[in-house]
Design an enzyme around this catalytic site. Structure first.
Site, short mmCIF file in Angstrom:
data_model
loop_
_atom_site.label_atom_id
_atom_site.label_comp_id
_atom_site.label_asym_id
_atom_site.label_seq_id
_atom_site.Cartn_x
_atom_site.Cartn_y
_atom_site.Cartn_z
N ARG A 111 98.31 58.76 49.24
CA ARG A 111 96.86 58.81 48.97
C ARG A 111 96.40 57.40 48.65
O ARG A 111 96.98 56.72 47.79
CB ARG A 111 96.53 59.71 47.78
CG ARG A 111 95.13 59.45 47.25
CD ARG A 111 94.64 60.42 46.23
NE ARG A 111 94.34 61.69 46.85
CZ ARG A 111 93.52 62.60 46.31
NH1 ARG A 111 92.94 62.37 45.16
NH2 ARG A 111 93.30 63.75 46.92
N HIS A 138 90.75 63.44 55.13
CA HIS A 138 91.45 64.23 54.10
C HIS A 138 92.06 65.47 54.78
O HIS A 138 91.61 66.60 54.56
CB HIS A 138 90.46 64.61 53.00
CG HIS A 138 91.09 65.04 51.71
ND1 HIS A 138 92.46 65.11 51.52
CD2 HIS A 138 90.54 65.44 50.52
CE1 HIS A 138 92.71 65.52 50.30
NE2 HIS A 138 91.58 65.73 49.67
N GLN A 141 93.29 68.67 52.90
CA GLN A 141 92.17 69.47 52.37
C GLN A 141 91.65 70.42 53.46
O GLN A 141 91.25 71.56 53.17
CB GLN A 141 91.05 68.52 51.91
CG GLN A 141 89.86 69.22 51.30
CD GLN A 141 90.11 69.72 49.89
OE1 GLN A 141 90.58 68.97 49.05
NE2 GLN A 141 89.78 70.97 49.62
N ASP A 234 80.27 67.89 48.30
CA ASP A 234 81.28 67.00 47.71
C ASP A 234 80.53 66.02 46.80
O ASP A 234 79.29 65.95 46.84
CB ASP A 234 82.00 66.26 48.86
CG ASP A 234 83.12 65.35 48.38
OD1 ASP A 234 83.59 65.51 47.24
OD2 ASP A 234 83.53 64.45 49.16
N CYS A 276 85.54 70.63 47.53
CA CYS A 276 86.94 70.19 47.47
C CYS A 276 87.38 69.92 46.04
O CYS A 276 88.57 69.95 45.75
CB CYS A 276 87.14 68.96 48.35
SG CYS A 276 85.99 67.63 47.99
N ARG A 321 95.30 74.65 48.31
CA ARG A 321 95.86 73.32 48.58
C ARG A 321 97.39 73.40 48.54
O ARG A 321 98.08 72.80 49.35
CB ARG A 321 95.39 72.29 47.55
CG ARG A 321 93.90 72.01 47.49
CD ARG A 321 93.37 71.39 48.77
NE ARG A 321 94.12 70.22 49.20
CZ ARG A 321 94.08 69.01 48.64
NH1 ARG A 321 93.28 68.78 47.62
NH2 ARG A 321 94.82 68.00 49.09
N1 NVA Z 1 85.00 62.32 48.82
C1 NVA Z 1 85.82 62.50 47.66
C2 NVA Z 1 86.83 63.58 47.89
C3 NVA Z 1 87.69 63.91 46.71
C4 NVA Z 1 88.68 64.99 47.00
C5 NVA Z 1 86.51 61.21 47.31
O1 NVA Z 1 87.04 60.55 48.22
O2 NVA Z 1 86.49 60.82 46.14
N1 CP Z 2 90.36 67.84 46.40
C1 CP Z 2 91.23 66.91 45.99
O1 CP Z 2 91.79 66.17 46.80
O2 CP Z 2 91.41 66.86 44.65
P1 CP Z 2 92.24 65.76 43.86
O3 CP Z 2 91.48 64.46 44.00
O4 CP Z 2 92.31 66.25 42.46
O5 CP Z 2 93.59 65.65 44.49
#
Ligand code: NVA
Ligand code: CP
Length: 356
Positions: A111, A138, A141, A234, A276, A321
């Site tokens: 990540r 993602h 997800q 989101d 998400c 997830r």
């Molecule tokens: N768009 C958000 C998704 C988090 C799961 C981010 O990248 O912070």
């Molecule tokens: N939805 C998601 O990716 O959550 P986290 O950032 O907690 O992993």
């Protein structure tokens, strides 16, 4: 049959677009299957003795937990590493890190910020690399999200999902592409400044032609949410960004509230809300409190009322997830018997949704 016959074995999962619609559909269905096994206490230790690296440049609750629990359920050993506790990025390149981790671990979750980092790890690791979120995509997800939609509606094709919010972030990109791959009509409802790039639209367009899905990019909320089965939103400001002022100004009218849910015109039983997570639906977070003090907003992308309503499916989505990440790890690393005919040759009689 040779040593194994598995069209997923050894593959990385960097973005949904790297798979065929049938392959993506297979992973979604396999997630539902593994959820069933877990709920019935049936062991599924497909990765017995494997070692899994979890490499995080950005923070996480769901993705991290899902990979850890999925690894244990599959019989594998996960090891969490963040950017402060490793040489990665500061003293060691992507290529060198990939070679080292790949020599010890059987699979690597990443990540972080750049999609090119995930691609670089996959190029040099020699083991599957799973993208746990980048600025662009993602994919894990998506497996959970469409698994959740299928769990609710029993099928995917022909449903309509409206994403309301920042139409250029990793979630909007991923939903637009994965949705069209799976035959779901996707509406991106966002101010013009935050519409998806042409590159992402072109990818969606090519899949829409294959599956018959339709997509719409609009700044008109009434047009965009009409007939939706799923209202999805989101955060307004993603990890790595800090432009709160601009986003609050642009996205305030796009908040998901009860009026917006009603604008769908969809009967209650055919309508759900998804997110998400994490979500800003009250002032019980540091950012939530700051935004309240600065702009007087008690909730941001979704009201607390919708978040706690009968439409809310975000916590089933969060649980999924784990099941879907487990499915992805198992098919790419578990030497399972998955011949191409099981994935691409579906004639519609197998209970999957390819022909729905
Ligand atoms: N768009 C958000 C998704 C988090 C799961 C981010 O990248 O912070
Ligand atoms: N939805 C998601 O990716 O959550 P986290 O950032 O907690 O992993």
């Amino acid at each position: 049959m040779k040593g194994f016959d598995n069209i997923f074995q050894g593959r990385s999962v960097l973005a949904c677009k790297d798979f065929t619609p049938a392959e993506l559909n297979y992973m979604v269905n396999f997630g539902l299957h593994l959820k069933d096994l877990k709920k019935n206490n049936i062991p599924h230790r497909y990765l017995e003795g494997k070692n899994i690296a979890l490499l995080f440049e950005k923070t996480s609750t769901r993705t991290r937990s899902a990979f850890v629990v999925a690894s244990h359920d599959l019989g594998a050993n996960p090891e969490y590493m963040d950017s402060t506790g490793t040489q990665f990025g500061k003293k060691e390149s992507v290529e060198d890190t990939a070679k080292v981790l790949g020599s010890m671990f059987d699979g690597i979750e990443f990540r972080g910020y750049k999609q090119t980092t995930a691609e670089g790890l996959a190029e040099f690791a020699g083991v599957p690399v799973w993208n746990g979120l980048t600025d662009e995509w993602h994919p894990t997800q998506m497996l959970a999200d469409f698994m959740t939609v299928k769990e609710k509606f029993g099928h995917l094709k022909g449903l309509t999902l409206a994403f309301v919010g920042d139409g250029r972030n990793n979630m909007a990109n991923s939903l637009l592409v994965a949705g069209t791959m799976l035959g779901v009509n996707v509406h991106i409802v966002a101010p013009a400044e935050l519409h998806p790039t042409q590159e992402v639209r072109d990818i969606a367009e090519s899949f829409a032609k294959q599956t018959g899905a339709k997509f719409l990019i609009t700044d008109d909320i009434a047009e965009g949410v009409k007939g939706a089965n799923v209202i999805y939103t989101d955060v307004w400001v993603s990890m790595g960004e800090s432009n709160w002022e601009e986003r609050v100004h642009l996205l305030r009218p796009y908040q998901v509230n009860m009026d917006l849910m009603k604008m769908t015109g969809t009967p209650d039983d055919d309508l759900i809300f998804m997110h998400c997570l994490p979500a800003f639906h009250d002032t019980n977070t540091t950012y939530g409190q700051e935004i309240f003090e600065k702009y007087g907003l008690k909730d941001m992308e979704v009201t607390d009322e919708v978040f706690r309503s009968k439409y809310a499916w975000q916590f089933t989505e969060a649980e999924n997830r784990m099941h879907s990440i487990k499915a992805m790890m198992a098919v790419t690393l578990g030497n399972l018997y998955i011949p191409a005919s099981a994935v691409n040759g579906c004639t519609g009689g197998c209970g999957c949704s390819c022909k729905d």
